[in-house]
Design an enzyme around this catalytic site. Sequence first.
Site, short mmCIF file in Angstrom:
data_model
loop_
_atom_site.label_atom_id
_atom_site.label_comp_id
_atom_site.label_asym_id
_atom_site.label_seq_id
_atom_site.Cartn_x
_atom_site.Cartn_y
_atom_site.Cartn_z
N GLU A 1 0.82 -1.21 0.00
CA GLU A 1 0.00 0.00 0.00
C GLU A 1 0.86 1.26 0.00
O GLU A 1 0.53 2.24 0.67
CB GLU A 1 -0.95 -0.01 1.21
N CYS A 2 1.92 1.26 -0.75
CA CYS A 2 2.88 2.36 -0.80
C CYS A 2 2.85 2.99 -2.20
O CYS A 2 2.53 2.33 -3.17
CB CYS A 2 4.28 1.78 -0.51
#
Length: 165
Positions: free
Chosen positions: A39-40
């Site tokens: 989730e970056c």
Amino acid sequence: MSAANKTLHDFTLQGLDGKPMALSQFKGKVVLLVNTASECSYTLQYEGLEKLWLANRDKGLVIVGVPSNDFGAQEPGNANEIASFCKLNYGVTFPLTEKLVVKGAAAHPLYQWATARAGNAGRPKWNFHKYLFGRDGQFNDWISSPAKPMGPRLTAAVKEALATN
């Protein structure tokens, strides 16, 4: 064995499948160790890492993805969720480890050892930080998170490491 005498090959991690991943199996290979997160903003690097892996695995490159929730809690998933995400979204076929701590006093011993070799400037500061090891398991270089896997900085470092016996 003292830390000064260790190499990458002296460490064993757990694979994302729960099985031991002895890094000694990569003797004679160049290893790129990358702490990853699903989730970056750098998660798109999975695509480039897979391309780099496919282009160089027959030449002796191994990429090892190390999921970590250390930066911004951006890897909240369990092993099955991480494996599914990587495969479905990016077609990842390179080895992935269990989720590890990669920074600070609680860091996995491999990351403590590598960070000691990289120095303070080369410690992981965010997701997708990269450590490069030569065929002999010795620390070679570090590459910061923003460096794209197929970009000139990383591809040149990999090419140079692959050219060294």
